[in-house]
Design a protein around this motif. Structure first.
Motif, PDB file in Angstrom:
ATOM      1  N   ALA A 171      -8.093   7.403  -1.448  1.00  0.00           N
ATOM      2  CA  ALA A 171      -9.187   6.473  -1.128  1.00  0.00           C
ATOM      3  C   ALA A 171      -9.428   5.507  -2.296  1.00  0.00           C
ATOM      4  N   ILE A 172      -9.369   6.036  -3.502  1.00  0.00           N
ATOM      5  CA  ILE A 172      -9.520   5.181  -4.692  1.00  0.00           C
ATOM      6  C   ILE A 172      -8.370   4.174  -4.747  1.00  0.00           C
ATOM      7  N   ALA A 173      -7.156   4.634  -4.444  1.00  0.00           N
ATOM      8  CA  ALA A 173      -5.984   3.748  -4.452  1.00  0.00           C
ATOM      9  C   ALA A 173      -6.150   2.616  -3.434  1.00  0.00           C
ATOM     10  N   VAL A 174      -6.612   2.948  -2.247  1.00  0.00           N
ATOM     11  CA  VAL A 174      -6.836   1.935  -1.208  1.00  0.00           C
ATOM     12  C   VAL A 174      -7.875   0.924  -1.685  1.00  0.00           C
ATOM     13  N   ALA A 175      -8.974   1.421  -2.239  1.00  0.00           N
ATOM     14  CA  ALA A 175     -10.044   0.525  -2.707  1.00  0.00           C
ATOM     15  C   ALA A 175      -9.555  -0.379  -3.839  1.00  0.00           C
ATOM     16  N   LEU A 176      -8.810   0.185  -4.777  1.00  0.00           N
ATOM     17  CA  LEU A 176      -8.291  -0.622  -5.888  1.00  0.00           C
ATOM     18  C   LEU A 176      -7.313  -1.688  -5.397  1.00  0.00           C
ATOM     19  N   PHE A 177      -6.417  -1.300  -4.494  1.00  0.00           N
ATOM     20  CA  PHE A 177      -5.468  -2.277  -3.977  1.00  0.00           C
ATOM     21  C   PHE A 177      -6.195  -3.421  -3.274  1.00  0.00           C
ATOM     22  N   ARG A 178      -7.165  -3.090  -2.419  1.00  0.00           N
ATOM     23  CA  ARG A 178      -7.906  -4.144  -1.717  1.00  0.00           C
ATOM     24  C   ARG A 178      -8.647  -5.038  -2.708  1.00  0.00           C
ATOM     25  N   LEU A 179      -9.237  -4.439  -3.730  1.00  0.00           N
ATOM     26  CA  LEU A 179      -9.959  -5.201  -4.741  1.00  0.00           C
ATOM     27  C   LEU A 179      -9.042  -6.237  -5.397  1.00  0.00           C
ATOM     28  N   PHE A 180      -7.871  -5.794  -5.849  1.00  0.00           N
ATOM     29  CA  PHE A 180      -6.955  -6.705  -6.522  1.00  0.00           C
ATOM     30  C   PHE A 180      -6.325  -7.707  -5.553  1.00  0.00           C
ATOM     31  N   ASP A 181      -6.112  -7.297  -4.317  1.00  0.00           N
ATOM     32  CA  ASP A 181      -5.546  -8.210  -3.330  1.00  0.00           C
ATOM     33  C   ASP A 181      -6.550  -9.307  -2.962  1.00  0.00           C
ATOM     34  N   ILE A 182      -7.816  -8.961  -2.923  1.00  0.00           N
ATOM     35  CA  ILE A 182      -8.859  -9.935  -2.579  1.00  0.00           C
ATOM     36  C   ILE A 182      -9.189 -10.841  -3.766  1.00  0.00           C
ATOM     37  N   LEU A 183      -9.396 -10.235  -4.948  1.00  0.00           N
ATOM     38  CA  LEU A 183      -9.796 -11.018  -6.121  1.00  0.00           C
ATOM     39  C   LEU A 183      -8.656 -11.860  -6.697  1.00  0.00           C
ATOM     40  N   LYS A 184      -7.443 -11.377  -6.549  1.00  0.00           N
ATOM     41  CA  LYS A 184      -6.252 -12.069  -7.066  1.00  0.00           C
ATOM     42  C   LYS A 184      -6.392 -12.509  -8.526  1.00  0.00           C
ATOM     43  N   PRO A 185      -6.558 -11.534  -9.438  1.00  0.00           N
ATOM     44  CA  PRO A 185      -6.623 -11.911 -10.861  1.00  0.00           C
ATOM     45  C   PRO A 185      -5.263 -12.448 -11.315  1.00  0.00           C
ATOM     46  N   PRO A 186      -5.251 -13.180 -12.441  1.00  0.00           N
ATOM     47  CA  PRO A 186      -3.975 -13.697 -12.942  1.00  0.00           C
ATOM     48  C   PRO A 186      -3.011 -12.544 -13.216  1.00  0.00           C
ATOM     49  N   MET A 227       0.830  -1.210   0.000  1.00  0.00           N
ATOM     50  CA  MET A 227       0.000   0.000   0.000  1.00  0.00           C
ATOM     51  C   MET A 227       0.858   1.252   0.000  1.00  0.00           C
ATOM     52  N   TRP A 228       1.976   1.230   0.729  1.00  0.00           N
ATOM     53  CA  TRP A 228       2.879   2.384   0.712  1.00  0.00           C
ATOM     54  C   TRP A 228       3.427   2.623  -0.691  1.00  0.00           C
ATOM     55  N   LEU A 229       3.716   1.558  -1.405  1.00  0.00           N
ATOM     56  CA  LEU A 229       4.182   1.702  -2.786  1.00  0.00           C
ATOM     57  C   LEU A 229       3.095   2.343  -3.648  1.00  0.00           C
ATOM     58  N   VAL A 230       1.882   1.873  -3.512  1.00  0.00           N
ATOM     59  CA  VAL A 230       0.773   2.435  -4.290  1.00  0.00           C
ATOM     60  C   VAL A 230       0.584   3.909  -3.952  1.00  0.00           C
ATOM     61  N   LEU A 231       0.573   4.236  -2.667  1.00  0.00           N
ATOM     62  CA  LEU A 231       0.357   5.633  -2.263  1.00  0.00           C
ATOM     63  C   LEU A 231       1.480   6.548  -2.745  1.00  0.00           C
ATOM     64  N   LEU A 287      -1.819   0.289  -9.378  1.00  0.00           N
ATOM     65  CA  LEU A 287      -1.150   1.434 -10.014  1.00  0.00           C
ATOM     66  C   LEU A 287      -1.540   1.572 -11.482  1.00  0.00           C
ATOM     67  N   LEU A 288      -1.678   0.447 -12.171  1.00  0.00           N
ATOM     68  CA  LEU A 288      -2.126   0.505 -13.568  1.00  0.00           C
ATOM     69  C   LEU A 288      -3.557   1.047 -13.656  1.00  0.00           C
ATOM     70  N   ALA A 289      -4.419   0.589 -12.778  1.00  0.00           N
ATOM     71  CA  ALA A 289      -5.805   1.069 -12.772  1.00  0.00           C
ATOM     72  C   ALA A 289      -5.859   2.552 -12.423  1.00  0.00           C
ATOM     73  N   LEU A 290      -5.029   2.977 -11.481  1.00  0.00           N
ATOM     74  CA  LEU A 290      -4.974   4.404 -11.129  1.00  0.00           C
ATOM     75  C   LEU A 290      -4.506   5.250 -12.305  1.00  0.00           C
ATOM     76  N   ALA A 291      -3.499   4.771 -13.018  1.00  0.00           N
ATOM     77  CA  ALA A 291      -2.999   5.507 -14.188  1.00  0.00           C
ATOM     78  C   ALA A 291      -4.096   5.633 -15.235  1.00  0.00           C
ATOM     79  N   ALA A 292      -4.847   4.570 -15.448  1.00  0.00           N
ATOM     80  CA  ALA A 292      -5.944   4.621 -16.420  1.00  0.00           C
ATOM     81  C   ALA A 292      -7.030   5.602 -15.955  1.00  0.00           C
ATOM     82  N   LEU A 293      -7.362   5.567 -14.672  1.00  0.00           N
ATOM     83  CA  LEU A 293      -8.364   6.502 -14.150  1.00  0.00           C
ATOM     84  C   LEU A 293      -7.895   7.949 -14.250  1.00  0.00           C
TER      85      LEU A 293
END
Length: 168
Positions: free
Chosen positions: A108-123, A93-97, A150-156
């Protein structure tokens, strides 16, 4: 269901780190609590390390130390990636922030995105999570979730810049 670790573990510095200074002992969503603890500690880290280079060096040290700390705590708890071990979420999370646009909304968006990807664990996160074991595996899959965030944040950020009046 994993047994909840004793708060007495926090007396040992390695477990104190692995358990996110106690945030991982939360009976509700310990990974999220560790992520929120990281978010709360982020301004303090920024004040201590005002430039990106020194912050990145700290993150590398925290990642490497996390490999050993989470491995040791996992052995003590009998589960290599016990839910109470949240140092991996904190470092990621520190890296993302660090690379998140300024402002509480972006954070807040960064936190939500990180949790989403950490929970879903896409390939390939799920594959890395099942392939790499012990401390390295614990730390590495969250690093991949951070990359996705970070990729999702860049796109947003790019899409936001396209909105009329966004640059004003």
């Amino acid at each position: 269901m994993e047994p909840r670790p004793s708060p007495r573990l926090l007396c040992h510095p390695v477990h104190l780190i692995s358990l996110g200074f106690g945030s991982g002992l939360s009976p509700f969503a310990p990974g999220t609590m560790g992520t929120l603890a990281a978010w709360l500690l982020y301004p303090l880290l920024c004040a201590l390390l005002p430039d990106t280079t020194s912050f990145l060096v700290l993150l590398i040290v925290c990642f490497v130390a996390g490999i050993f700390a989470t491995h040791h705590t996992g052995k003590v708890l009998g589960v290599p990636d016990h839910g109470a071990i949240v140092w991996d979420e904190m470092v990621a999370m520190w890296l993302v922030l660090l690379f998140t646009p300024s402002g509480i909304i972006w954070q807040a968006i960064a936190v939500a995105l990180f949790r989403l990807f950490d929970i879903l664990k896409p390939p390939p996160i799920r594959q890395a999570d099942s392939h790499f074991k012990n401390g390295f595996g614990v730390m590495f899959d969250d690093l991949l979730a951070a990359a996705y965030a970070l990729l999702a944040l860049a796109a947003l950020k790019y899409l936001y810049a396209l909105l009329p009046g966004a640059g004003a």
